[in-house]
Every structure is written in C-alpha cells, then in structure tokens.
Write an enzyme that holds these catalytic residues in place. Structure first.
Site, PDB file in Angstrom:
ATOM      1  CG  ASP A  44      -1.878  -1.103   1.287  1.00 12.06           C
ATOM      2  OD1 ASP A  44      -2.190  -1.644   0.219  1.00 12.06           O
ATOM      3  OD2 ASP A  44      -2.330  -1.443   2.401  1.00 12.06           O
TER       4      ASP A  44
HETATM    5  N1  URA Z   1      -1.294  -5.877   3.965  1.00 11.74           N
HETATM    6  C1  URA Z   1      -1.781  -4.632   3.947  1.00 11.74           C
HETATM    7  O1  URA Z   1      -2.800  -4.351   4.533  1.00 11.74           O
HETATM    8  N2  URA Z   1      -1.082  -3.695   3.256  1.00 11.74           N
HETATM    9  C2  URA Z   1       0.079  -3.960   2.623  1.00 11.74           C
HETATM   10  O2  URA Z   1       0.669  -3.053   2.032  1.00 11.74           O
HETATM   11  C3  URA Z   1       0.571  -5.268   2.661  1.00 11.74           C
HETATM   12  C4  URA Z   1      -0.132  -6.213   3.333  1.00 11.74           C
END
Ligand code: URA
Length: 231
Positions: A101
C-alpha cells in the site's frame, strides 16, 4: 548490433527517439562521439549516453526499502512510483513483485524476471511474507489464536498466520497470502488498527536494514539462489 537498436534495447526510447539522441551528439562509443546510427557495436564496446555507461542486462534483481507516499506500480500520473526510484537505463523493463500500500514501507523486490515474480506470487507456492505491525491497541491471546487459525473476512477466510509478539501493541505477522489490504483488514476484524506497517521479509529474503527508506541495492548471488530455492 546497430547502435540505434542497442540503445533502444537499453530502453533509451523508441528507435526514433534514439536516432535523435545519436544525432544530437550525446552518444559516444569507445570515447568517440558517434553520429552514425548504423554503426555496429559489440557487447564489449563502451557505449555512453551523456557520459553514463550503457549496461545491457538480461535479468535484474533489486531489493528496495519502499518509502511511504510512493506507489507499487510502474507508471502513474498522480504519484511517484517505486520504479521512479530505480536509476537504471533499462528501468522500463522493471516491475515490483506484488504490491505494498502507499503508506506501507519495507521490502519490495524489483525485477524484470516475470517467471520468478509469477512463482513468488503464486498462491500455490504459499510464500510467507513477514510484516512488522505497530497497532493502536494491545493484542490479546484470543487475537493471536484468531490470527493463527484464520480470520473470516468478507470475501475469504485467511490461511493460518504466524505471530511473534514484540510488545503488546507490536507484532511480526507472517502470512502466505497477499490480498488487498490483507494485514489491515485482519486487524480491523479484531477491532484493532494498524498504525505502521513495514514488510521485513519475503520468503527467506530479509530486508537489509542498512537501506534507508527509498534506497535499494542489488540482490546478492546468495540471496537470489536462496530465493529461487523456495519456489
Ligand atoms: N497488507 C496490507 O494491509 N497492506 C500492505 O501493504 C501489505 C499487506
């Protein structure tokens, strides 16, 4: 190989763009400025563009410590991408292995090896990814049991995760899946909130903690060999 083809292979642009580059006198071969796009160059020739040596590589493997506010994509009009952080003439070939993310930091493998990427991400291979999670609330024993058993999210139930408690509100969570916002959703189900998320391990590849956010380095031969062993 012809100079214009060579430079196009090295991702200096389309054939037309490369021709312009050569015409404008920005390219040298063996230290001499070359304006003939048809000049034959060999792999051992030193080709430079604006003084920078052109290196052609078949496969490239980088470990990036992804910073926040950068997206795990190859192109974007809105945001800086993880590929923008990589300084390499063949950067157009590169892509991240999976996604983190925008606000997640840590280990991201960047490569042009589609087969390796595909295998590392294949659900069949069940490659574990480990995340450092700083949480809003403490985790309880029952939370840990839930995480280790499987969390019933709306669209699927998570596979058993591995949990290592660092502090009551800090854990290392290892999951073998990689669904959208998965870690955040898992803690949300437990009425908790992830305040900080950082991937520290991908399979057996450990994030080099000497890399500052935004920095990257090549995988070592050993790291690559070990990574290939798990798939
Ligand atoms: N899980 C999440 O919620 N975000 C990420 O970036 C990776 C795994």
């Amino acid at each position: 190989m012809r100079l214009d083809k060579y430079l196009a292979h090295a991702n200096f642009g389309s054939r037309k763009e490369v021709r312009e580059l050569i015409k404008s006198g920005r390219v040298t071969v063996g230290g001499k400025t070359v304006k003939d796009r048809k000049l034959k160059v060999k792999v051992e020739d030193e080709v430079r563009v604006d003084g920078f040596t052109v290196v052609l590589e078949e496969y490239m493997y980088f470990m990036l410590n992804k910073p926040q506010n950068v997206i795990s994509a190859t192109e974007s009009f809105e945001h800086e991408t993880v590929i923008d952080l990589i300084d390499h003439p063949q950067y157009r070939e590169l892509f991240p292995v999976g996604r983190l993310d925008i606000d997640t930091t840590g280990l991201l493998i960047i490569t042009n090896d589609g087969k390796l990427s595909h295998q590392l991400l294949s659900p069949k291979k069940e490659v574990f990814k480990t995340y450092y999670c700083k949480l809003k609330h403490d985790v309880s024993k029952s939370d840990i049991t839930f995480l280790e058993t499987g969390i019933p999210l709306k669209d699927f139930t998570t596979k058993p995760a591995k949990v290592e408690v660092i502090e009551e509100d800090e854990v290392l969570l290892s999951i073998s899946e990689g669904k959208f916002h998965q870690v955040k959703r898992m803690f949300k189900y437990l009425n908790n909130e992830v305040l900080e998320l950082k991937r520290v391990k991908f399979g057996n590849l450990v994030l080099d903690e000497t890399l500052e956010a935004g920095e990257y380095r090549r995988l070592t031969e050993d790291e690559l060999t070990d990574l290939k062993k798990i798939i």
